[in-house]
Design an enzyme around this catalytic site. Structure first.
Site, PDB file in Angstrom:
ATOM      1  N   ASP A 109       0.850  -1.187   0.000  1.00 52.62           N
ATOM      2  CA  ASP A 109       0.000   0.000   0.000  1.00 52.62           C
ATOM      3  C   ASP A 109       0.886   1.238   0.000  1.00 52.62           C
ATOM      4  O   ASP A 109       2.114   1.139   0.055  1.00 52.62           O
ATOM      5  CB  ASP A 109      -0.950  -0.014   1.191  1.00 52.62           C
ATOM      6  CG  ASP A 109      -0.228   0.040   2.533  1.00 52.62           C
ATOM      7  OD1 ASP A 109       1.000   0.218   2.552  1.00 52.62           O
ATOM      8  OD2 ASP A 109      -0.896  -0.114   3.569  1.00 52.62           O
ATOM      9  N   SER A 110       0.282   2.410  -0.059  1.00 51.95           N
ATOM     10  CA  SER A 110       1.072   3.640  -0.211  1.00 51.95           C
ATOM     11  C   SER A 110       1.475   4.269   1.106  1.00 51.95           C
ATOM     12  O   SER A 110       2.309   5.165   1.145  1.00 51.95           O
ATOM     13  CB  SER A 110       0.265   4.669  -1.012  1.00 51.95           C
ATOM     14  OG  SER A 110      -0.847   5.128  -0.244  1.00 51.95           O
ATOM     15  N   GLY A 111       0.871   3.817   2.209  1.00 48.38           N
ATOM     16  CA  GLY A 111       1.075   4.473   3.493  1.00 48.38           C
ATOM     17  C   GLY A 111       0.010   5.504   3.790  1.00 48.38           C
ATOM     18  O   GLY A 111      -0.077   6.015   4.905  1.00 48.38           O
ATOM     19  N   GLY A 112      -0.840   5.810   2.807  1.00 52.89           N
ATOM     20  CA  GLY A 112      -1.856   6.842   2.990  1.00 52.89           C
ATOM     21  C   GLY A 112      -2.854   6.520   4.078  1.00 52.89           C
ATOM     22  O   GLY A 112      -3.213   7.381   4.887  1.00 52.89           O
ATOM     23  N   PHE A 113      -3.307   5.259   4.136  1.00 55.83           N
ATOM     24  CA  PHE A 113      -4.313   4.907   5.137  1.00 55.83           C
ATOM     25  C   PHE A 113      -3.723   4.953   6.544  1.00 55.83           C
ATOM     26  O   PHE A 113      -4.392   5.375   7.484  1.00 55.83           O
ATOM     27  CB  PHE A 113      -4.885   3.516   4.867  1.00 55.83           C
ATOM     28  CG  PHE A 113      -5.956   3.116   5.845  1.00 55.83           C
ATOM     29  CD1 PHE A 113      -7.251   3.591   5.711  1.00 55.83           C
ATOM     30  CD2 PHE A 113      -5.675   2.285   6.921  1.00 55.83           C
ATOM     31  CE1 PHE A 113      -8.239   3.247   6.622  1.00 55.83           C
ATOM     32  CE2 PHE A 113      -6.654   1.933   7.834  1.00 55.83           C
ATOM     33  CZ  PHE A 113      -7.940   2.413   7.676  1.00 55.83           C
ATOM     34  N   GLN A 218     -11.278   7.564  -4.576  1.00 60.53           N
ATOM     35  CA  GLN A 218     -11.820   8.065  -3.317  1.00 60.53           C
ATOM     36  C   GLN A 218     -13.174   8.728  -3.591  1.00 60.53           C
ATOM     37  O   GLN A 218     -13.794   8.452  -4.592  1.00 60.53           O
ATOM     38  CB  GLN A 218     -10.811   9.008  -2.656  1.00 60.53           C
ATOM     39  CG  GLN A 218      -9.545   8.325  -2.171  1.00 60.53           C
ATOM     40  CD  GLN A 218      -9.776   7.413  -0.962  1.00 60.53           C
ATOM     41  OE1 GLN A 218     -10.856   7.384  -0.380  1.00 60.53           O
ATOM     42  NE2 GLN A 218      -8.753   6.646  -0.595  1.00 60.53           N
ATOM     43  N   GLY A 245     -11.025   3.987   0.858  1.00 62.43           N
ATOM     44  CA  GLY A 245     -11.854   4.817   1.719  1.00 62.43           C
ATOM     45  C   GLY A 245     -13.148   4.177   2.157  1.00 62.43           C
ATOM     46  O   GLY A 245     -14.086   4.877   2.556  1.00 62.43           O
ATOM     47  N   ASP A 295      -8.416  -7.435   0.343  1.00 57.56           N
ATOM     48  CA  ASP A 295      -7.501  -7.744   1.444  1.00 57.56           C
ATOM     49  C   ASP A 295      -8.129  -7.304   2.750  1.00 57.56           C
ATOM     50  O   ASP A 295      -8.996  -6.431   2.770  1.00 57.56           O
ATOM     51  CB  ASP A 295      -6.161  -7.009   1.262  1.00 57.56           C
ATOM     52  CG  ASP A 295      -6.266  -5.540   1.661  1.00 57.56           C
ATOM     53  OD1 ASP A 295      -5.880  -5.181   2.792  1.00 57.56           O
ATOM     54  OD2 ASP A 295      -6.764  -4.728   0.841  1.00 57.56           O
ATOM     55  N   CYS A 342     -14.041 -28.676   7.206  1.00 56.35           N
ATOM     56  CA  CYS A 342     -12.805 -27.992   6.811  1.00 56.35           C
ATOM     57  C   CYS A 342     -11.644 -28.993   6.845  1.00 56.35           C
ATOM     58  O   CYS A 342     -11.544 -29.806   7.767  1.00 56.35           O
ATOM     59  CB  CYS A 342     -12.518 -26.830   7.752  1.00 56.35           C
ATOM     60  SG  CYS A 342     -10.948 -25.986   7.461  1.00 56.35           S
ATOM     61  N   CYS A 344      -8.334 -28.028   6.703  1.00 59.76           N
ATOM     62  CA  CYS A 344      -7.071 -27.354   7.004  1.00 59.76           C
ATOM     63  C   CYS A 344      -6.267 -28.162   8.022  1.00 59.76           C
ATOM     64  O   CYS A 344      -6.792 -29.055   8.687  1.00 59.76           O
ATOM     65  CB  CYS A 344      -7.313 -25.937   7.511  1.00 59.76           C
ATOM     66  SG  CYS A 344      -7.854 -25.801   9.234  1.00 59.76           S
ATOM     67  N   CYS A 347      -7.903 -28.139  11.578  1.00 61.89           N
ATOM     68  CA  CYS A 347      -9.109 -28.950  11.756  1.00 61.89           C
ATOM     69  C   CYS A 347      -8.826 -30.438  11.617  1.00 61.89           C
ATOM     70  O   CYS A 347      -9.546 -31.270  12.195  1.00 61.89           O
ATOM     71  CB  CYS A 347     -10.172 -28.509  10.759  1.00 61.89           C
ATOM     72  SG  CYS A 347     -10.894 -26.890  11.155  1.00 61.89           S
ATOM     73  N   HIS A 373      -6.387 -21.409  10.553  1.00 63.03           N
ATOM     74  CA  HIS A 373      -7.732 -21.851  10.167  1.00 63.03           C
ATOM     75  C   HIS A 373      -8.489 -20.740   9.456  1.00 63.03           C
ATOM     76  O   HIS A 373      -9.112 -20.971   8.398  1.00 63.03           O
ATOM     77  CB  HIS A 373      -8.538 -22.319  11.375  1.00 63.03           C
ATOM     78  CG  HIS A 373      -9.994 -22.480  11.051  1.00 63.03           C
ATOM     79  ND1 HIS A 373     -10.493 -23.578  10.385  1.00 63.03           N
ATOM     80  CD2 HIS A 373     -11.055 -21.637  11.237  1.00 63.03           C
ATOM     81  CE1 HIS A 373     -11.795 -23.424  10.191  1.00 63.03           C
ATOM     82  NE2 HIS A 373     -12.156 -22.257  10.700  1.00 63.03           N
TER      83      HIS A 373
END
Length: 393
Positions: A109-113, A218, A245, A295, A342, A344, A347, A373
């Site tokens: 990411d850009s660091g903006g958030f 945005q 945003g 994400d 599941c 995994c 489990c 999990h």
């Protein structure tokens, strides 16, 4: 080409089954991307990340004898890696892939958030953002150019333009001004990226390839501003586009409305990414709407707090999502796995009783197993969604 996006099938409601090719590998979309904030997906080793997820035989999920397909792409956080250990150190060590021993695609990411979240520690101007570190209070400055320089040093396959994320709620005027700043910063980000993208540390390993830069739409919770933002960014002709945003406190129906509205104005032949979402049923819904990438920190964050995702009917993977609180006393003697449907590694081996014991005892293994999990659950969900999209006309 540094990014190739090939759509295999599109459904009537807009969902897309596609393949995204990046310098470090191919990604099947729609995809959920685990978040590795500080070059680590919290509590989960890289080899586990590479082996979780379902092994698919036809349309049936089978136990993974040699491991699943794993996470095909993960995120790293520019702000956190800039502060510690420092982007120049990571550049010297060969970039973030080599630094964290991850050979598959990555996104930064850009660091903006993160700067947005430092509301009491930042000052925004047309040039960029001055902020104080949450670690030691030291003063720093991020401009679009600096964000690009840091991300080039880190060397992820996909990097994001520097943007400002407006608070919620915010007035139309405040949102418009913030959006205009984001557009100006996006143009400056693109100019720097075009001039310096050849400087990425892995350039010699992937001849004629470079990092791809995504724009970020945005506009807050205002449909007219979302439309304007998307159209302005599309004019810049970037390799991909994100919707930012959102998931910042607004009701879920508003999130959905803004995503659906914005998708209308984004190119159909480029990847579309919604940042920071969400619960398993949300990512499934957005994928069917036409979102290609998502994400969220939720799988690992929830796991560390004892919240596990399961299916209402464990043998019907289309059944509703249920949230299981492993801390509850009724799990103390429960010999069942977290989710009987599941496959995994958690489990297949551990009981609810044992996992509750680990959590109640404060054992670090609790966070690791719970997170594995939950990550598996998310990857399984997206794999099933891809299969559904591939078989739907």
């Amino acid at each position: 080409m540094s990014l190739h996006f090939e759509i295999e099938r599109t459904t009537g409601e807009g969902g897309r089954r596609a393949e995204l090719t990046l310098p470090h590998g191919k990604i099947q979309t729609p995809v959920f991307m685990p978040v590795g904030t500080a070059a680590t997906v919290k509590a989960v080793p890289q080899d586990i990340l590479e082996g979780i997820g379902p092994t698919v035989q036809g349309s049936q999920y089978a136990p993974a004898a040699t491991g699943g397909t794993g996470a095909e792409i993960i995120l790293a956080n520019t702000y956190h890696l800039y502060l510690r250990p420092g982007h120049e150190l990571i550049r010297q060590l060969g970039g973030v892939h080599r630094f964290m021993s991850w050979t598959r695609p990555m996104l930064t990411d850009s660091g903006g958030f993160q700067v947005f979240s430092l509301a009491k520690l930042r000052k925004i101007t047309a040039d960029g953002v001055e902020f104080r570190s949450h670690l030691d209070g030291s003063k720093h400055f991020f401009s679009p150019e600096h964000s690009m320089a840091v991300q080039i040093a880190l060397g992820a396959d996909i990097m994001m333009v520097f943007d400002e994320c407006v608070e919620t709620p915010a007035t139309w005027e405040r949102t418009r001004d913030s959006m205009s700043l984001t557009h100006a910063w996006a143009a400056r980000s693109k100019a720097y990226w075009e001039q310096h993208r050849h400087e990425v540390s892995w350039a010699a390993d992937f001849p004629n390839k470079h990092q791809a830069l995504f724009g970020i739409v945005q506009g807050g919770m205002y449909a007219d501003l979302r439309k304007e933002s998307a159209e302005r960014l599309v004019e810049m002709d970037l390799p991909g586009y994100a919707i930012g945003g959102l998931a910042v406190g607004e009701p879920r129906e508003v999130t959905r409305e803004m995503i659906a509205h914005t998708l209308q104005f984004l190119p159909t032949d480029k990847p579309r990414y919604v940042m920071g979402v969400g619960y398993p049923d949300e990512i499934e819904e957005y994928a069917h709407m036409g979102v290609d990438m998502m994400d969220c920190v939720l799988p690992t964050r929830a796991g560390r707090h004892g919240l596990l995702f399961i299916r209402e009917n464990p043998h019907d993977r289309h059944s509703p999502v249920v949230r299981l609180n492993i801390k509850k006393q009724d799990n103390a003697t429960d010999q069942r796995p977290i989710d009987e449907g599941c496959h995994c590694m958690v489990c297949r081996r551990y009981t609810r009783a044992y996992l509750r014991h680990l959590f109640a005892s404060g054992e670090p293994l609790a966070g690791t197993l719970n997170s594995i999990h939950n990550l598996n659950f998310y990857l399984e969900t997206m794999d099933r969604v891809r299969n559904d999209l591939a078989s739907t006309s």
